[in-house]
Design an enzyme around this catalytic site. Structure first.
Site, PDB file in Angstrom:
ATOM      1  N   ARG A 255       0.664  -1.109   0.046  1.00 29.24           N
ATOM      2  CA  ARG A 255       0.035  -0.003  -0.007  1.00 29.24           C
ATOM      3  C   ARG A 255       0.921   1.142   0.087  1.00 29.24           C
ATOM      4  NH1 ARG A 255      -3.407   0.472   4.920  1.00 29.24           N
ATOM      5  NH2 ARG A 255      -2.133   2.057   5.677  1.00 29.24           N
ATOM      6  N   HIS A 259      -4.454   4.355   4.449  1.00 23.94           N
ATOM      7  CA  HIS A 259      -5.706   3.614   4.238  1.00 23.94           C
ATOM      8  C   HIS A 259      -6.849   4.310   3.934  1.00 23.94           C
ATOM      9  CE1 HIS A 259      -8.789   0.666   5.877  1.00 23.94           C
ATOM     10  NE2 HIS A 259      -9.471   1.501   6.316  1.00 23.94           N
ATOM     11  N   TYR A 268       3.347   3.949  11.042  1.00 23.40           N
ATOM     12  CA  TYR A 268       3.627   2.117  10.991  1.00 23.40           C
ATOM     13  C   TYR A 268       4.302   1.611   9.633  1.00 23.40           C
ATOM     14  CZ  TYR A 268      -0.894   2.600   8.637  1.00 23.40           C
ATOM     15  OH  TYR A 268      -2.066   3.066   7.894  1.00 23.40           O
TER      16      TYR A 268
END
Length: 359
Positions: A255, A259, A268
């Site tokens: 990714r 998100h 993270y």
């Protein structure tokens, strides 16, 4: 034909790098097909980028980006027939555009407006599923129904790596396998379930390995290679139509965007890996592939991008031209026998909204 890369756990890839890795080709795709795939990629990319801007302008609500997921969506949809059904997660919110759904409809869904509700039968696209994995049994059920009716249609269901940790995923896959339902299970493995990394979810070496437990085939493809995704999906669809049951397709990438607009992934993610992924993003890779074939130049690419940009401008204009929804919708379908207090509650809500409008 896709190359299978054992060093990457049998990852399938068609598009090379224009230098040391040669390009492959997919049998049955002509020049017009390849350009149509590019148009789909550009339409999805434009929708996603403009939606982020619209969110920042306060014109739509929280938005789940799919930047660099376009190859998975376009490649798989182009392998389907019009009769086949699509079951999207929120990450595939704009996939209906590839079936002719107006951009305004999808935008209104993100705006929470009733005009963003579509009849799934109009496009063979089910409602966008926000709960994780709960649409897998729905897709399995529809596919089984098609089989029972003797119809040739199949279904495809999209979900992320995080969904493979959910009970509904396992129930849906097991049901599809036992019934031999004509279903393609397409896992968008971007290595993150919001902020939970893949290695914290499973001890399986690959997600495709999970297919073994259900007695169905599992294949892995480069999720940034639109042609590899197309070819793998086409094979899975052929199996489904031949009565051979479901196939699990794991589209692997990383990714490269948050998100959602409410997420700050810097806490993270592997930022170095993100930059690497952005440098080889899927639209640019296919752009280079087409240019090496002599099918695309700057003028043609600019024209396609302009068409997509205009579609989005018209879509947001159409969405914002819709009248505000009647607040009675909040009450009309809540209970079969509504309490008497509902009338007073609705009157109070109308008064509040009218007062807000007056300001």
């Amino acid at each position: 034909m896709a190359q299978v890369l054992p060093a990457e756990r049998d990852l399938r890839r068609v598009i090379g790098d224009g230098e040391s890795v040669p390009d492959g080709e997919v049998e049955g795709l002509d020049e017009s097909d390849l350009l149509e795939l590019f148009r789909s990629l550009i339409l999805l990319r434009t929708y996603d980028e403009r939606s982020v801007v619209y969110h920042r302008q306060g014109r739509i609500g929280t938005y789940a980006m799919f930047w660099n997921h376009e190859a998975i969506q376009a490649g798989s949809v182009h392998a389907l027939a019009d009769e086949d059904w699509i079951f999207p997660s929120y990450r595939e919110s704009a996939i209906g555009l590839l079936r002719g759904m107006p951009p305004a409809t999808v935008l209104q869904w993100w705006r929470g407006h009733p005009s963003g509700w579509w009849n799934p039968a109009d496009y063979n696209v089910a409602s966008i599923c926000v709960p994780i994995g709960t649409h897998v049994p729905h897709a399995a059920g529809l596919a089984w129904g098609k089989k029972l009716r003797g119809e040739s249609a199949c279904a495809i269901v999209y979900f992320g790596d995080g969904a493979t940790s959910e009970g509904s995923f396992h129930e849906g896959v097991n049901f599809a396998a036992v019934t031999g339902a004509p279903l393609v299970l397409l896992c968008n493995n971007n290595h993150w379930a919001i902020s939970t990394p893949l290695e914290a979810q499973t001890r399986a070496e690959t997600l495709a390995d999970k297919a073994v437990g259900y007695g169905i085939p599992g294949v892995r493809v480069d999720g940034l290679d639109v042609l590899a995704v197309y070819e793998a999906t086409r094979e899975a669809v052929a199996r489904a139509r031949a009565g051979e049951g479901p196939t699990f397709v794991e589209a692997v990438h990383y990714r490269a965007a948050p998100h959602a607009t409410a997420d700050d992934p810097r806490a993270y993610v592997d930022l170095e890996r993100v930059e690497q992924e952005r440098e080889r993003e899927c639209v640019g890779r296919f752009d280079g592939y087409l240019r090496r074939l002599g099918l695309l130049d700057d003028a043609a690419a600019a024209e396609i991008r302009a068409e997509a940009a205009e579609a989005m401008r018209a879509g947001i204009a159409a969405a914002e031209a819709e009248a505000p929804p009647d607040p009675a919708l909040l009450f009309e379908h809540a209970l079969v026998d509504p309490p008497a207090a509902f009338a007073a509650d609705l009157a109070e809500l109308r008064a509040i909204l009218e007062g807000s409008d007056a300001k």
